[in-house]
Design a protein around this motif. Structure first.
Motif, mmCIF file in Angstrom:
data_model
loop_
_atom_site.group_PDB
_atom_site.id
_atom_site.type_symbol
_atom_site.label_atom_id
_atom_site.label_comp_id
_atom_site.label_asym_id
_atom_site.label_seq_id
_atom_site.Cartn_x
_atom_site.Cartn_y
_atom_site.Cartn_z
ATOM 1 N N ALA A 25 0.838 -1.205 0.000
ATOM 2 C CA ALA A 25 0.000 0.000 0.000
ATOM 3 C C ALA A 25 0.867 1.246 0.000
ATOM 4 O O ALA A 25 1.964 1.270 0.558
ATOM 5 C CB ALA A 25 -0.910 -0.005 1.221
ATOM 6 N N ARG A 26 0.351 2.287 -0.621
ATOM 7 C CA ARG A 26 1.023 3.586 -0.624
ATOM 8 C C ARG A 26 0.020 4.661 -0.230
ATOM 9 O O ARG A 26 -1.177 4.569 -0.538
ATOM 10 C CB ARG A 26 1.579 3.911 -2.022
ATOM 11 C CG ARG A 26 2.744 3.049 -2.460
ATOM 12 C CD ARG A 26 4.004 3.322 -1.659
ATOM 13 N NE ARG A 26 4.358 4.727 -1.677
ATOM 14 C CZ ARG A 26 5.082 5.298 -2.645
ATOM 15 N NH1 ARG A 26 5.507 4.581 -3.670
ATOM 16 N NH2 ARG A 26 5.376 6.567 -2.590
ATOM 17 N N VAL A 27 0.541 5.703 0.432
ATOM 18 C CA VAL A 27 -0.295 6.824 0.834
ATOM 19 C C VAL A 27 -0.516 7.748 -0.364
ATOM 20 O O VAL A 27 0.430 8.091 -1.090
ATOM 21 C CB VAL A 27 0.365 7.601 1.988
ATOM 22 C CG1 VAL A 27 -0.417 8.875 2.290
ATOM 23 C CG2 VAL A 27 0.457 6.720 3.230
ATOM 24 N N LEU A 28 -1.770 8.164 -0.561
ATOM 25 C CA LEU A 28 -2.116 9.096 -1.627
ATOM 26 C C LEU A 28 -2.573 10.409 -1.009
ATOM 27 O O LEU A 28 -3.546 10.453 -0.269
ATOM 28 C CB LEU A 28 -3.245 8.525 -2.498
ATOM 29 C CG LEU A 28 -3.767 9.444 -3.606
ATOM 30 C CD1 LEU A 28 -2.726 9.621 -4.702
ATOM 31 C CD2 LEU A 28 -5.062 8.893 -4.201
ATOM 32 N N GLY A 29 -1.836 11.478 -1.290
ATOM 33 C CA GLY A 29 -2.255 12.811 -0.879
ATOM 34 C C GLY A 29 -2.853 13.511 -2.083
ATOM 35 O O GLY A 29 -3.952 13.204 -2.535
ATOM 36 N N GLY A 30 -2.105 14.443 -2.658
ATOM 37 C CA GLY A 30 -2.562 15.093 -3.880
ATOM 38 C C GLY A 30 -2.299 14.263 -5.120
ATOM 39 O O GLY A 30 -2.929 14.464 -6.163
ATOM 40 N N GLY A 31 -1.333 13.338 -5.035
ATOM 41 C CA GLY A 31 -1.032 12.459 -6.163
ATOM 42 C C GLY A 31 -0.254 13.108 -7.284
ATOM 43 O O GLY A 31 -0.118 12.530 -8.363
ATOM 44 N N THR A 32 0.297 14.304 -7.066
ATOM 45 C CA THR A 32 0.935 15.037 -8.155
ATOM 46 C C THR A 32 2.246 14.405 -8.613
ATOM 47 O O THR A 32 2.719 14.697 -9.707
ATOM 48 C CB THR A 32 1.195 16.497 -7.756
ATOM 49 O OG1 THR A 32 1.991 16.531 -6.577
ATOM 50 C CG2 THR A 32 -0.121 17.221 -7.490
ATOM 51 N N ASN A 33 2.836 13.557 -7.792
ATOM 52 C CA ASN A 33 4.029 12.811 -8.193
ATOM 53 C C ASN A 33 3.728 11.329 -8.337
ATOM 54 O O ASN A 33 4.066 10.698 -9.340
ATOM 55 C CB ASN A 33 5.142 13.047 -7.169
ATOM 56 C CG ASN A 33 6.432 12.332 -7.498
ATOM 57 O OD1 ASN A 33 7.162 11.918 -6.603
ATOM 58 N ND2 ASN A 33 6.762 12.176 -8.758
ATOM 59 N N LEU A 34 3.061 10.762 -7.338
ATOM 60 C CA LEU A 34 2.807 9.327 -7.317
ATOM 61 C C LEU A 34 2.009 8.852 -8.528
ATOM 62 O O LEU A 34 2.356 7.849 -9.163
ATOM 63 C CB LEU A 34 2.070 8.958 -6.025
ATOM 64 C CG LEU A 34 1.630 7.503 -5.869
ATOM 65 C CD1 LEU A 34 2.823 6.566 -5.944
ATOM 66 C CD2 LEU A 34 0.875 7.324 -4.557
ATOM 67 N N VAL A 35 0.951 9.550 -8.884
ATOM 68 C CA VAL A 35 0.103 9.107 -9.990
ATOM 69 C C VAL A 35 0.873 9.142 -11.314
ATOM 70 O O VAL A 35 0.747 8.235 -12.146
ATOM 71 C CB VAL A 35 -1.184 9.956 -10.065
ATOM 72 C CG1 VAL A 35 -1.982 9.618 -11.318
ATOM 73 C CG2 VAL A 35 -2.043 9.726 -8.824
ATOM 74 N N ASP A 36 1.695 10.156 -11.516
ATOM 75 C CA ASP A 36 2.508 10.212 -12.731
ATOM 76 C C ASP A 36 3.444 9.005 -12.812
ATOM 77 O O ASP A 36 3.623 8.408 -13.885
ATOM 78 C CB ASP A 36 3.335 11.493 -12.763
ATOM 79 C CG ASP A 36 2.518 12.709 -13.143
ATOM 80 O OD1 ASP A 36 1.386 12.521 -13.644
ATOM 81 O OD2 ASP A 36 2.994 13.838 -12.941
ATOM 82 N N LEU A 37 4.045 8.635 -11.689
ATOM 83 C CA LEU A 37 4.965 7.501 -11.680
ATOM 84 C C LEU A 37 4.221 6.179 -11.873
ATOM 85 O O LEU A 37 4.763 5.236 -12.459
ATOM 86 C CB LEU A 37 5.755 7.480 -10.377
ATOM 87 C CG LEU A 37 6.746 8.645 -10.196
ATOM 88 C CD1 LEU A 37 7.410 8.567 -8.822
ATOM 89 C CD2 LEU A 37 7.801 8.652 -11.292
ATOM 90 N N MET A 38 3.000 6.116 -11.414
ATOM 91 C CA MET A 38 2.190 4.921 -11.668
ATOM 92 C C MET A 38 1.885 4.781 -13.155
ATOM 93 O O MET A 38 1.947 3.685 -13.723
ATOM 94 C CB MET A 38 0.896 4.993 -10.868
ATOM 95 C CG MET A 38 1.085 4.825 -9.367
ATOM 96 S SD MET A 38 -0.417 5.152 -8.401
ATOM 97 C CE MET A 38 -1.507 3.860 -9.020
#
Length: 330
Positions: A25-38
């Motif tokens: 699991a990963r924490v999702l805040g605004g997702g401005t970096n994580l979602v791009d990397l996904m």
């Protein structure tokens, strides 16, 4: 994109239970970096734990005159807060320099601290990257590294940390608070990020399953007279090729306290302790500022194509400290 689970949480205990139960699991805040990397296939979490509704969105004064910033405070709210602008102006300037307005409206303080490197080889799953795949090698060492590290790097990774906000927080001795199922904990920002060494994939000292809950800024006379300056390759939104967060407390013509952190030169925000020692107790002036910069940059080990950063950072440190000293003399 790999399929993933998604769950929104409304209390810290619920978030910790999900993170503890699912190592993927990963924490999702605004997702401005994580979602791009996904989308790029770099990050492949099994589950996203959406923490935006946690009660961690306040900025409040502390009993000793500092400031506590909740982990889900947006970058826009942080930069606009009157106490931040008045007592820690370099932090507001760093946040405003860090991204477009749309991104600042989404990005959170906790997420900003945990953003991953913007090295092109890290984002390209066809290239070797020890940060992405431990033991695979570092393509940047022999490849494109014009914007990479000159301090604290290793043969295993020469990428730089991308955060502007974290550079200012490092200069202000910020402390990161977190929670785990075993209880709360704290890390000074200068110890929050791990040295790159031979394990560049290990980026922070957070325990497994930890959730960042906030950042505390201690009071300091120097903080109110502070500045953040960022150099980038274009005038519009872009990551830094060099940045400085600085604060000076000058009284009776002597520097009583100096705070200095450098950005875009290392795998983590670089607290310039050698420069601070050279500044404290000295009379402000161009020669003193240049000597302080040289003391810090003596440890620089530039690569074949990024040696310009040594000169850039020297000039940037001198310019920012000169502006602060002139402001103090008015």
């Amino acid at each position: 994109m790999k399929e993933f689970g998604y769950q929104r949480v409304f209390d810290v205990s619920g978030a910790l239970a999900l993170l503890d139960a699912d190592p993927g699991a990963r924490v999702l805040g605004g997702g401005t970096n994580l979602v791009d990397l996904m989308k790029a296939g770099v990050e492949r979490p099994a589950r996203l734990v959406d923490v935006r509704e946690l009660p961690l969105g306040r900025i409040e004064p502390t009993a000793d005159g500092g400031l506590h910033i909740g982990a889900t405070v947006t970058n826009s709210d942080l930069a606009a807060h009157p106490d931040v602008r008045r007592h820690y102006p370099a932090l507001a300037q760093a946040v405003l320099a860090g991204a477009s307005g749309q991104l600042r409206n989404m990005a959170t303080v906790g997420g900003n601290l945990l953003q991953r490197t913007r090295c092109g080889y890290f984002a390209d799953v066809t290239r070797a990257c020890n940060k992405r795949v431990p033991g695979s090698g570092c393509s940047a060492v022999e490849g494109e590294h014009r914007n990479h590290a000159i301090l604290g790097a290793s043969a295993h990774c020469v990428a730089v940390h991308p955060s502007d906000m974290a550079v200012a927080l490092a200069a202000f001795d910020a402390v990161v608070s977190y929670e785990t199922t075993g209880g709360p904990g704290e890390l000074p920002l200068t110890g929050f990020y791990l040295p790159v060494g031979d394990t560049p994939h290990l980026e922070t000292a957070l325990p497994r399953g930890a959730l960042i809950t906030g950042v505390t800024l201690p009071p300091a006379p120097a903080s109110a007279r502070s500045r953040y300056r960022k150099v980038r390759e274009r005038a519009s939104y872009a990551f830094a090729i060099g940045s400085v967060a600085a604060a000076l407390d000058v009284r009776d013509g002597v520097i009583r306290d100096a705070r200095l952190a450098l950005g875009a030169v290392a795998s983590r925000p670089w607290r310039a302790t050698a420069a601070e020692r050279a500044l404290t107790g000295a009379q402000p002036g161009a020669e003193v500022f240049a000597a302080a910069a040289d003391a810090e940059l003596a440890a620089a080990e530039p690569l074949p194509h990024n040696g310009y950063k040594v000169t850039l950072m020297r000039n940037l440190v001198v310019a920012v400290l000169t502006e602060l000293a002139e402001e103090a003399a008015r």
